[in-house]
Design a protein around this motif. Structure first.
Motif, PDB file in Angstrom:
ATOM      1  N   LYS A 132       7.840   6.075  14.200  1.00 26.56           N
ATOM      2  CA  LYS A 132       7.068   5.082  13.565  1.00 26.56           C
ATOM      3  C   LYS A 132       7.193   5.032  12.027  1.00 26.56           C
ATOM      4  N   ILE A 184       5.860   4.531   8.623  1.00 26.79           N
ATOM      5  CA  ILE A 184       4.589   4.429   7.643  1.00 26.79           C
ATOM      6  C   ILE A 184       4.554   3.471   6.551  1.00 26.79           C
ATOM      7  N   GLU A 208       6.781   8.338  10.034  1.00 24.98           N
ATOM      8  CA  GLU A 208       5.408   9.117  10.129  1.00 24.98           C
ATOM      9  C   GLU A 208       5.886  10.418  10.536  1.00 24.98           C
ATOM     10  N   ASP A 225       2.130   1.064   6.735  1.00 24.85           N
ATOM     11  CA  ASP A 225       1.447   1.126   8.261  1.00 24.85           C
ATOM     12  C   ASP A 225       1.440  -0.481   8.726  1.00 24.85           C
ATOM     13  N   ASN A 262      -6.519   5.195   4.552  1.00 21.61           N
ATOM     14  CA  ASN A 262      -5.388   5.427   4.984  1.00 21.61           C
ATOM     15  C   ASN A 262      -4.473   6.303   3.833  1.00 21.61           C
ATOM     16  N   LYS A 312      -2.904   8.098   6.661  1.00 20.75           N
ATOM     17  CA  LYS A 312      -1.644   7.485   7.099  1.00 20.75           C
ATOM     18  C   LYS A 312      -0.706   8.341   6.263  1.00 20.75           C
ATOM     19  N   THR A 335       2.008  12.921   7.017  1.00 14.98           N
ATOM     20  CA  THR A 335       3.179  12.210   6.332  1.00 14.98           C
ATOM     21  C   THR A 335       3.165  12.513   4.661  1.00 14.98           C
TER      22      THR A 335
END
Length: 250
Positions: free
Chosen positions: A2, A4, A33, A68, A87, A164, A197
Protein backbone atom coordinates in the motif's frame (compact mmCIF):
# COMPACT_ATOMS: atom_id res chain seq x y z
CA UNK A 1 2.13 -2.99 -1.02
CA UNK A 2 0.00 0.00 0.00
CA UNK A 3 1.16 3.49 -0.90
CA UNK A 4 1.09 5.82 2.10
CA UNK A 5 2.76 8.87 0.55
CA UNK A 6 3.10 9.81 -3.11
CA UNK A 7 4.66 13.01 -4.46
CA UNK A 8 4.29 13.80 -8.15
CA UNK A 9 6.08 16.75 -9.78
CA UNK A 10 6.29 18.76 -6.55
CA UNK A 11 7.86 22.21 -6.84
CA UNK A 12 8.22 24.94 -4.24
CA UNK A 13 9.13 28.55 -4.91
CA UNK A 14 9.45 31.53 -2.60
CA UNK A 15 9.49 35.22 -3.47
CA UNK A 16 7.74 37.37 -6.05
CA UNK A 17 7.76 37.31 -9.85
CA UNK A 18 11.24 37.97 -11.18
CA UNK A 19 12.84 37.25 -7.80
CA UNK A 20 11.75 33.69 -7.14
CA UNK A 21 13.87 31.14 -5.35
CA UNK A 22 13.17 27.58 -6.50
CA UNK A 23 13.72 25.40 -3.43
CA UNK A 24 12.24 22.15 -4.80
CA UNK A 25 12.19 21.17 -8.47
CA UNK A 26 9.89 18.47 -9.80
CA UNK A 27 10.25 16.08 -6.87
CA UNK A 28 8.52 12.70 -7.25
CA UNK A 29 8.64 10.05 -4.54
CA UNK A 30 6.58 7.08 -3.35
CA UNK A 31 6.67 5.70 0.19
CA UNK A 32 4.91 2.44 0.96
CA UNK A 33 3.33 1.37 4.23
CA UNK A 34 5.88 0.03 6.70
CA UNK A 35 8.94 1.60 5.04
CA UNK A 36 11.64 3.45 6.96
CA UNK A 37 13.34 5.94 4.65
CA UNK A 38 15.91 8.69 5.15
CA UNK A 39 16.30 11.88 3.17
CA UNK A 40 19.79 13.34 3.09
CA UNK A 41 21.41 16.27 1.35
CA UNK A 42 23.61 19.32 1.87
CA UNK A 43 22.45 22.34 3.81
CA UNK A 44 20.04 24.35 1.64
CA UNK A 45 19.09 21.36 -0.50
CA UNK A 46 15.42 21.66 0.46
CA UNK A 47 15.13 18.86 3.07
CA UNK A 48 13.20 20.93 5.62
CA UNK A 49 10.98 22.39 2.92
CA UNK A 50 10.17 18.91 1.65
CA UNK A 51 9.37 17.73 5.17
CA UNK A 52 7.07 20.72 5.73
CA UNK A 53 5.18 19.94 2.52
CA UNK A 54 4.62 16.23 3.14
CA UNK A 55 3.64 16.85 6.77
CA UNK A 56 0.91 19.37 5.74
CA UNK A 57 2.70 22.36 7.32
CA UNK A 58 3.12 24.05 3.92
CA UNK A 59 1.76 23.70 0.39
CA UNK A 60 3.70 23.27 -2.86
CA UNK A 61 3.75 25.80 -5.68
CA UNK A 62 3.02 22.99 -8.10
CA UNK A 63 2.46 19.22 -8.01
CA UNK A 64 0.40 16.78 -5.95
CA UNK A 65 1.00 15.09 -2.60
CA UNK A 66 -1.17 12.11 -1.73
CA UNK A 67 -1.25 11.05 1.91
CA UNK A 68 -3.06 7.73 2.25
CA UNK A 69 -4.84 8.52 -1.03
CA UNK A 70 -5.88 12.07 -0.09
CA UNK A 71 -4.41 15.00 -2.06
CA UNK A 72 -3.35 17.20 0.85
CA UNK A 73 -2.50 20.08 -1.53
CA UNK A 74 -6.23 20.62 -2.08
CA UNK A 75 -7.52 20.15 1.47
CA UNK A 76 -8.75 23.14 3.50
CA UNK A 77 -6.93 24.12 6.70
CA UNK A 78 -9.61 22.78 9.07
CA UNK A 79 -9.52 19.35 7.44
CA UNK A 80 -5.70 19.47 7.36
CA UNK A 81 -5.68 19.86 11.15
CA UNK A 82 -7.74 16.68 11.44
CA UNK A 83 -5.43 14.81 9.05
CA UNK A 84 -2.43 16.01 11.05
CA UNK A 85 -4.01 14.87 14.32
CA UNK A 86 -5.19 11.46 13.11
CA UNK A 87 -2.61 10.42 10.52
CA UNK A 88 0.73 12.09 11.29
CA UNK A 89 3.29 11.78 14.09
CA UNK A 90 6.24 14.15 14.57
CA UNK A 91 9.65 13.62 16.16
CA UNK A 92 11.69 16.83 16.27
CA UNK A 93 15.28 17.53 17.26
CA UNK A 94 13.95 19.28 20.38
CA UNK A 95 12.07 16.93 22.66
CA UNK A 96 9.03 19.21 23.16
CA UNK A 97 7.88 17.44 26.33
CA UNK A 98 5.78 19.44 28.78
CA UNK A 99 7.84 20.10 31.93
CA UNK A 100 4.84 20.16 34.29
CA UNK A 101 3.64 16.70 33.25
CA UNK A 102 5.07 13.29 34.09
CA UNK A 103 6.45 11.22 31.23
CA UNK A 104 3.41 8.93 31.25
CA UNK A 105 1.11 11.94 30.78
CA UNK A 106 3.33 13.40 28.04
CA UNK A 107 3.18 10.12 26.12
CA UNK A 108 -0.58 9.81 26.69
CA UNK A 109 -1.34 13.39 25.61
CA UNK A 110 -2.47 12.71 22.00
CA UNK A 111 -4.88 10.01 23.17
CA UNK A 112 -6.15 12.18 26.05
CA UNK A 113 -6.86 15.03 23.62
CA UNK A 114 -8.72 12.52 21.45
CA UNK A 115 -10.93 11.63 24.45
CA UNK A 116 -9.99 7.95 24.45
CA UNK A 117 -11.01 5.70 27.34
CA UNK A 118 -8.72 5.84 30.38
CA UNK A 119 -8.05 2.09 30.39
CA UNK A 120 -7.18 2.13 26.68
CA UNK A 121 -4.81 5.06 27.23
CA UNK A 122 -3.07 3.33 30.14
CA UNK A 123 -2.62 0.11 28.18
CA UNK A 124 -1.23 1.94 25.16
CA UNK A 125 1.17 4.04 27.27
CA UNK A 126 2.55 0.87 28.87
CA UNK A 127 2.99 -0.72 25.44
CA UNK A 128 4.84 2.30 24.04
CA UNK A 129 6.97 2.64 27.20
CA UNK A 130 8.07 -0.97 26.89
CA UNK A 131 8.84 -0.55 23.19
CA UNK A 132 11.02 2.49 23.89
CA UNK A 133 12.65 1.20 27.08
CA UNK A 134 10.90 3.69 29.37
CA UNK A 135 8.82 1.45 31.64
CA UNK A 136 10.83 2.43 34.75
CA UNK A 137 10.61 6.17 34.06
CA UNK A 138 6.90 6.82 33.51
CA UNK A 139 6.39 8.64 36.83
CA UNK A 140 9.34 10.98 36.32
CA UNK A 141 9.17 14.54 35.05
CA UNK A 142 11.18 15.52 31.94
CA UNK A 143 13.84 17.31 34.02
CA UNK A 144 14.54 14.02 35.80
CA UNK A 145 15.30 12.25 32.50
CA UNK A 146 18.37 12.19 30.29
CA UNK A 147 18.20 13.73 26.83
CA UNK A 148 18.01 10.30 25.26
CA UNK A 149 15.13 9.26 27.53
CA UNK A 150 13.28 12.48 26.74
CA UNK A 151 13.68 11.93 23.01
CA UNK A 152 12.48 8.34 23.28
CA UNK A 153 9.51 9.70 25.20
CA UNK A 154 8.85 12.12 22.38
CA UNK A 155 9.02 9.26 19.88
CA UNK A 156 6.65 7.14 21.99
CA UNK A 157 4.19 10.04 22.05
CA UNK A 158 4.43 10.35 18.26
CA UNK A 159 3.61 6.67 17.76
CA UNK A 160 0.91 6.22 20.38
CA UNK A 161 -1.96 7.09 18.04
CA UNK A 162 -0.59 4.64 15.43
CA UNK A 163 -0.41 7.33 12.74
CA UNK A 164 -0.15 6.57 9.03
CA UNK A 165 3.34 8.08 8.92
CA UNK A 166 5.98 9.39 11.33
CA UNK A 167 8.08 12.38 10.26
CA UNK A 168 11.40 12.65 12.10
CA UNK A 169 13.40 15.86 11.63
CA UNK A 170 17.04 15.33 12.69
CA UNK A 171 15.84 13.30 15.71
CA UNK A 172 19.38 12.52 16.91
CA UNK A 173 20.74 16.03 16.41
CA UNK A 174 20.88 16.86 20.13
CA UNK A 175 21.92 13.40 21.35
CA UNK A 176 25.24 11.74 22.10
CA UNK A 177 26.30 8.60 20.25
CA UNK A 178 24.87 6.11 22.75
CA UNK A 179 21.55 7.92 23.09
CA UNK A 180 21.29 8.22 19.31
CA UNK A 181 21.85 4.49 18.92
CA UNK A 182 19.23 3.71 21.57
CA UNK A 183 16.65 5.92 19.88
CA UNK A 184 17.32 4.57 16.39
CA UNK A 185 17.15 0.97 17.56
CA UNK A 186 13.77 1.73 19.17
CA UNK A 187 12.55 3.41 15.99
CA UNK A 188 13.67 0.38 13.99
CA UNK A 189 11.82 -1.90 16.38
CA UNK A 190 8.68 0.24 16.01
CA UNK A 191 9.07 0.02 12.25
CA UNK A 192 9.37 -3.76 12.29
CA UNK A 193 7.01 -4.68 15.15
CA UNK A 194 4.36 -1.96 14.75
CA UNK A 195 4.72 -1.60 10.96
CA UNK A 196 5.33 2.12 11.52
CA UNK A 197 6.07 4.11 8.37
CA UNK A 198 8.95 6.50 9.11
CA UNK A 199 10.40 9.33 7.01
CA UNK A 200 13.52 10.78 8.59
CA UNK A 201 15.50 13.84 7.53
CA UNK A 202 19.11 13.55 8.66
CA UNK A 203 22.62 14.67 7.77
CA UNK A 204 24.15 11.81 9.71
CA UNK A 205 25.21 8.67 7.80
CA UNK A 206 25.07 6.48 10.91
CA UNK A 207 21.47 7.50 11.57
CA UNK A 208 20.55 6.98 7.93
CA UNK A 209 22.00 3.46 7.98
CA UNK A 210 19.15 2.36 10.27
CA UNK A 211 16.61 3.04 7.52
CA UNK A 212 15.66 0.82 4.57
CA UNK A 213 16.35 3.40 1.85
CA UNK A 214 18.26 6.65 1.57
CA UNK A 215 17.25 9.38 -0.89
CA UNK A 216 19.75 12.09 -1.78
CA UNK A 217 18.28 15.57 -2.24
CA UNK A 218 20.56 18.07 -3.95
CA UNK A 219 19.69 21.48 -5.45
CA UNK A 220 16.01 20.82 -4.82
CA UNK A 221 15.97 17.52 -6.70
CA UNK A 222 16.16 13.86 -5.68
CA UNK A 223 19.27 12.80 -7.54
CA UNK A 224 19.37 9.13 -6.55
CA UNK A 225 18.59 6.61 -3.85
CA UNK A 226 20.16 3.46 -2.43
CA UNK A 227 18.60 0.53 -0.55
CA UNK A 228 19.87 -1.47 2.38
CA UNK A 229 20.97 -5.06 1.89
CA UNK A 230 21.47 -7.50 4.74
CA UNK A 231 24.11 -5.54 6.60
CA UNK A 232 23.74 -2.13 8.26
CA UNK A 233 27.54 -1.79 8.36
CA UNK A 234 27.76 -2.32 4.61
CA UNK A 235 24.86 0.09 4.05
CA UNK A 236 26.65 2.73 6.15
CA UNK A 237 29.74 2.33 3.97
CA UNK A 238 27.66 2.77 0.82
CA UNK A 239 26.00 5.89 2.26
CA UNK A 240 29.45 7.38 2.95
CA UNK A 241 30.49 6.60 -0.62
CA UNK A 242 27.33 8.25 -1.93
CA UNK A 243 27.90 11.35 0.19
CA UNK A 244 31.49 11.57 -1.01
CA UNK A 245 30.39 11.31 -4.63
CA UNK A 246 27.80 14.08 -4.04
CA UNK A 247 30.30 16.32 -2.27
CA UNK A 248 29.09 15.63 1.27
CA UNK A 249 25.76 16.23 2.99
CA UNK A 250 26.43 19.09 5.35
Amino acid sequence: MKEILKLDGVCKEYGIKGFKNKVLRDVSLTVNEGEFISIMGPSGAGKSTLLNLVSTLDKPTKGTILLDGVDITKVKNKELSKIRRDNIGFIFQDYNLLDNMKLMDNIALPLALGRKKTKDIEDKVKQMAELFGLSDHLKKYPYELSGGQQQRGSAARALITKPKVIFADEPTGALDTRSSSDLLECMTRANKEENATIIMVTHDAISASYSDKVYMLTDGEIKCHIEKGNSRKEFYSRILDLLASMGGAR
